[in-house]
Motif scaffolding. Structure first.
Motif, PDB file in Angstrom:
ATOM      1  N   ALA A  53      10.291   8.956  -7.047  1.00  0.00           N
ATOM      2  CA  ALA A  53      10.153  10.175  -6.151  1.00  0.00           C
ATOM      3  C   ALA A  53       8.589   9.893  -5.707  1.00  0.00           C
ATOM      4  O   ALA A  53       8.621  10.087  -4.597  1.00  0.00           O
ATOM      5  N   LEU A  54       7.651   9.711  -6.543  1.00  0.00           N
ATOM      6  CA  LEU A  54       6.248   9.485  -6.007  1.00  0.00           C
ATOM      7  C   LEU A  54       6.073   8.423  -5.048  1.00  0.00           C
ATOM      8  O   LEU A  54       5.356   8.617  -4.096  1.00  0.00           O
ATOM      9  N   SER A  55       6.778   7.479  -5.019  1.00  0.00           N
ATOM     10  CA  SER A  55       6.581   6.345  -4.116  1.00  0.00           C
ATOM     11  C   SER A  55       7.245   6.888  -2.697  1.00  0.00           C
ATOM     12  O   SER A  55       6.932   6.163  -1.582  1.00  0.00           O
ATOM     13  N   ARG A  56       7.880   8.031  -2.627  1.00  0.00           N
ATOM     14  CA  ARG A  56       8.468   8.528  -1.464  1.00  0.00           C
ATOM     15  C   ARG A  56       7.597   9.513  -0.767  1.00  0.00           C
ATOM     16  O   ARG A  56       7.616  10.005   0.200  1.00  0.00           O
ATOM     17  N   LEU A  57       6.509  10.158  -1.843  1.00  0.00           N
ATOM     18  CA  LEU A  57       5.851  11.081  -1.250  1.00  0.00           C
ATOM     19  C   LEU A  57       4.943  10.749  -0.041  1.00  0.00           C
ATOM     20  O   LEU A  57       4.994  11.851   0.904  1.00  0.00           O
ATOM     21  N   THR A  58       4.535   9.816   0.074  1.00  0.00           N
ATOM     22  CA  THR A  58       3.702   9.448   1.286  1.00  0.00           C
ATOM     23  C   THR A  58       3.941   7.948   1.677  1.00  0.00           C
ATOM     24  O   THR A  58       3.969   7.082   0.912  1.00  0.00           O
ATOM     25  N   PHE A  59       3.757   7.839   2.996  1.00  0.00           N
ATOM     26  CA  PHE A  59       3.484   6.253   3.458  1.00  0.00           C
ATOM     27  C   PHE A  59       2.310   6.012   3.975  1.00  0.00           C
ATOM     28  O   PHE A  59       2.151   4.957   4.335  1.00  0.00           O
ATOM     29  N   ALA A  60       1.356   6.930   3.728  1.00  0.00           N
ATOM     30  CA  ALA A  60      -0.036   6.352   3.871  1.00  0.00           C
ATOM     31  C   ALA A  60      -0.563   5.228   3.246  1.00  0.00           C
ATOM     32  O   ALA A  60       0.131   5.088   1.932  1.00  0.00           O
ATOM     33  N   PRO A  61      -1.324   4.351   3.625  1.00  0.00           N
ATOM     34  CA  PRO A  61      -1.750   3.226   2.787  1.00  0.00           C
ATOM     35  C   PRO A  61      -2.548   3.438   1.636  1.00  0.00           C
ATOM     36  O   PRO A  61      -3.503   3.885   1.547  1.00  0.00           O
ATOM     37  N   LEU A  62      -1.892   3.406   0.438  1.00  0.00           N
ATOM     38  CA  LEU A  62      -2.555   3.626  -0.781  1.00  0.00           C
ATOM     39  C   LEU A  62      -3.298   2.625  -1.306  1.00  0.00           C
ATOM     40  O   LEU A  62      -2.969   1.355  -0.919  1.00  0.00           O
ATOM     41  N   PRO A  63      -4.256   2.664  -2.006  1.00  0.00           N
ATOM     42  CA  PRO A  63      -5.131   1.555  -2.735  1.00  0.00           C
ATOM     43  C   PRO A  63      -4.092   1.089  -3.935  1.00  0.00           C
ATOM     44  O   PRO A  63      -2.875   1.510  -4.267  1.00  0.00           O
ATOM     45  N   PRO A  64      -4.334  -0.249  -4.111  1.00  0.00           N
ATOM     46  CA  PRO A  64      -3.550  -0.906  -5.176  1.00  0.00           C
ATOM     47  C   PRO A  64      -3.452   0.342  -6.525  1.00  0.00           C
ATOM     48  O   PRO A  64      -4.552   0.887  -6.868  1.00  0.00           O
ATOM     49  N   LYS A  65      -2.266   0.255  -7.307  1.00  0.00           N
ATOM     50  CA  LYS A  65      -2.164   1.138  -8.471  1.00  0.00           C
ATOM     51  C   LYS A  65      -3.184   0.729  -9.367  1.00  0.00           C
ATOM     52  O   LYS A  65      -3.590  -0.481  -9.545  1.00  0.00           O
ATOM     53  N   GLY A  66      -3.541   1.727 -10.235  1.00  0.00           N
ATOM     54  CA  GLY A  66      -4.440   1.678 -11.218  1.00  0.00           C
ATOM     55  C   GLY A  66      -3.863   0.916 -12.578  1.00  0.00           C
ATOM     56  O   GLY A  66      -2.452   0.618 -12.245  1.00  0.00           O
TER      57      GLY A  66
END
Ligand SMILES: NC(=O)c1ccc[n+]([C@@H]2O[C@H](COP(=O)([O-])OP(=O)(O)OC[C@H]3O[C@@H](n4cnc5c(N)ncnc54)[C@H](O)[C@@H]3O)[C@@H](O)[C@H]2O)c1
Length: 491
Positions: A53-66
């Motif tokens: 679900a979280l991966s569908r929340l936004t298509f904006a460019p996220l930084p690499p995962k922590g």
């Protein structure tokens, strides 16, 4: 307050797991600490369950995962974290003791927050070292999807702590609501408890089942609440005179009152009715099934609200704006020719029935690249508010290779020509692992005066920035696919 790169979690149950998933998603490292070693497997599972679900929340460019690490040594966590969030059981003495211990080793500029649903911050900070850096930060389950966090300071909390916490929570996509006076239950749980108390009475008195009471919310008021709260909704319900009329009309029944102020005794019969009622509602579905259903619709609701810039949708829009701006600024410092403006991967929900990336996602990824270029030269929200914008007039996509789930992708952008009203672009979408071109896209944009609805010359500064990029691109070979028409034989 220090910049937060690592979040320390104290207690990794339902709420700790939710905090971990949210923070990791926004590129923050997490050190999870719990007294039970078996919670490591649990929290890793919780982060994984949040992912679809979280991966569908936004298509904006996220930084690499922590990155996530786990320890049973609470003090080791406290020495390394930049911000500590406590999520251990709701017992005042236990929380006081653990918060006190942790505060003696965490550097004094590290904010320590408690997820407590109802305890007062002044009581919790009593035996802490540097209590001014303590506050309550009360989230809502699932923490990774619901943006609300109530911030409550105690008698010794400093204003800088509230501000530092607000900044951090905003960074990880949340809406920080500052509760200006501490009271048991803060704001939201006071309201939720009032509703729940009435539910318990109505079930206890045999008036309705849990299912009927849930229907009374989900088919009606619940739908309104995601966008407007009770007060604004009642203002509308009063017609033209608004809230004044509403209070006059319903004032007398508020005196009866309809509701009961004290909760009923939790007898075995009442407990059975509540449990049997909710089991009937679950209709054989497991908690995991119901969580997945809840998560999916929570994502979709926020995306609809984003369109109206309302409630949680406004929060989502604001965090996306930051992510796009950061990506554009990062690209702005790069000197690659052509430009490399988007890095992404094929997400599971982007697939078509053949298991390939579906058509509309190509347009989305190329659109993100164009958006990145325009932001870089100053065509952003502020520019559009002046009544000027770039309109797409032509797009031609050529599909050249396959993109499958989780394939890393990046887009390079070549500026073919620019004049004072037109921008001609060529994008290539490549697979990260082998640089193979998956698709190419040629686009023409027109600069428009949006009020007049006519082409108009762009701002001279924007034009000169585009000219500079075009000059840097002038030695690049003309792309093979440039000027292709639909159905043209491939050479
Ligand atoms: N569950 C909710 O919906 C919700 C919502 C908002 C806030 N909260 C608050 O969050 C807090 C945690 O609630 P939860 O539902 O996650 O509880 P939980 O029982 O799921 O998790 C608590 C965790 O704390 C660990 N723990 C116990 N003692 C510890 C100690 N001394 N040191 C470190 N870890 C310890 C336990 O092993 C467990 O993993 C509570 O204060 C609760 O009021 C809960």
């Amino acid at each position: 307050m220090r910049q937060v790169r690592t979040l320390g979690l104290l207690g990794t149950g339902v709420i700790g797991g939710g905090w971990a998933a949210r923070a990791l998603h926004f590129g923050i490292n997490v050190i999870a600490a719990d007294v039970k070693p078996e919670m490591e497997a649990w929290i890793r599972g919780a982060v994984q369950n949040a992912e679809p679900a979280l991966s569908r929340l936004t298509f904006a460019p996220l930084p690499p995962k922590g990155t996530l690490s786990f320890t049973t040594d609470l003090l080791a966590m406290a020495r390394q974290a930049d911000f500590i969030q406590e999520n251990i059981p709701e017992q005042l003495e236990l929380k006081q003791r653990v918060l006190g211990d942790v505060s003696r080793v965490a550097p004094p500029d590290v904010i320590i927050a408690s997820s407590t649903s109802g305890l007062m911050p002044s009581h919790l900070q009593k035996s802490m070292t540097a209590p001014e850096r303590f506050l309550v930060a009360h989230p809502f389950n699932p923490v990774y999807l619901l943006p609300l966090v109530e911030l409550v300071g105690g008698a010794k909390t400093s204003a800088e702590t509230i501000e530092g916490a607000r900044k951090f929570f905003t960074y990880i996509g949340m809406h920080a609501l500052h509760v200006r006076k501490e009271i048991p239950g803060h704001l939201t749980d006071r309201l939720q408890e009032a509703l729940w108390r009435e539910i318990l009475h109505l079930v206890n008195d045999g008036i309705a089942t849990t299912g009927e009471l849930d229907d009374s919310i989900t088919y009606g008021p619940g739908l309104r609440w995601a966008g407007m709260g009770t007060n604004l909704i009642y203002h509308l319900a009063g017609g033209e005179p608004g809230m004044r009329h509403m209070l006059r009309q319903f004032g007398p029944c508020l005196k009866w009152p309809w509701t009961k102020l004290e909760a009923p005794e939790l007898t075995e019969t009442l407990i059975d009715r509540m449990v049997e009622g909710t089991q009937a509602q679950a209709a054989g579905r497991s908690i995991r099934d119901l969580e997945r259903l809840r998560d999916n619709y929570l994502v979709d609701i926020q995306q609809v609200l984003r369109k109206y810039n309302l409630g949680a949708g406004a929060t989502l829009r604001a965090v996306e704006e930051r992510l796009y701006n950061e990506a554009a600024a990062k690209a702005g410092s790069h000197t690659e020719v052509p430009l490399r403006l988007v890095e992404t991967e094929v997400r599971p929900e982007w697939l078509d029935y053949n298991g390939h990336m579906t058509d509309s996602r190509y347009l989305q990824v190329f659109g993100d690249a164009t958006d990145g270029l325009f932001r870089r030269v100053g065509v952003d929200d502020t520019y559009r508010k002046t009544g000027r914008a770039m309109y797409t007039v032509e797009t031609h996509v050529s599909h050249l290779a396959e993109a499958k789930v989780h394939d890393g992708l990046y887009v390079t952008t070549q500026l073919l020509s620019v004049d004072d009203k037109r921008v001609h672009l060529f994008h290539r979408l490549r697979r990260t692992r082998d640089d193979v071109i998956v698709a190419a896209c040629e686009q023409i944009y027109l600069h428009v005066d949006s009020k007049a609805g006519k082409a108009s010359p762009m701002d001279p500064q924007v034009h000169s920035k585009l000219d500079a990029i075009r000059a840097a691109h002038s030695k690049l070979p003309t792309p093979e696919q440039k000027g292709r028409f639909v159905g043209m034989p491939r050479g």
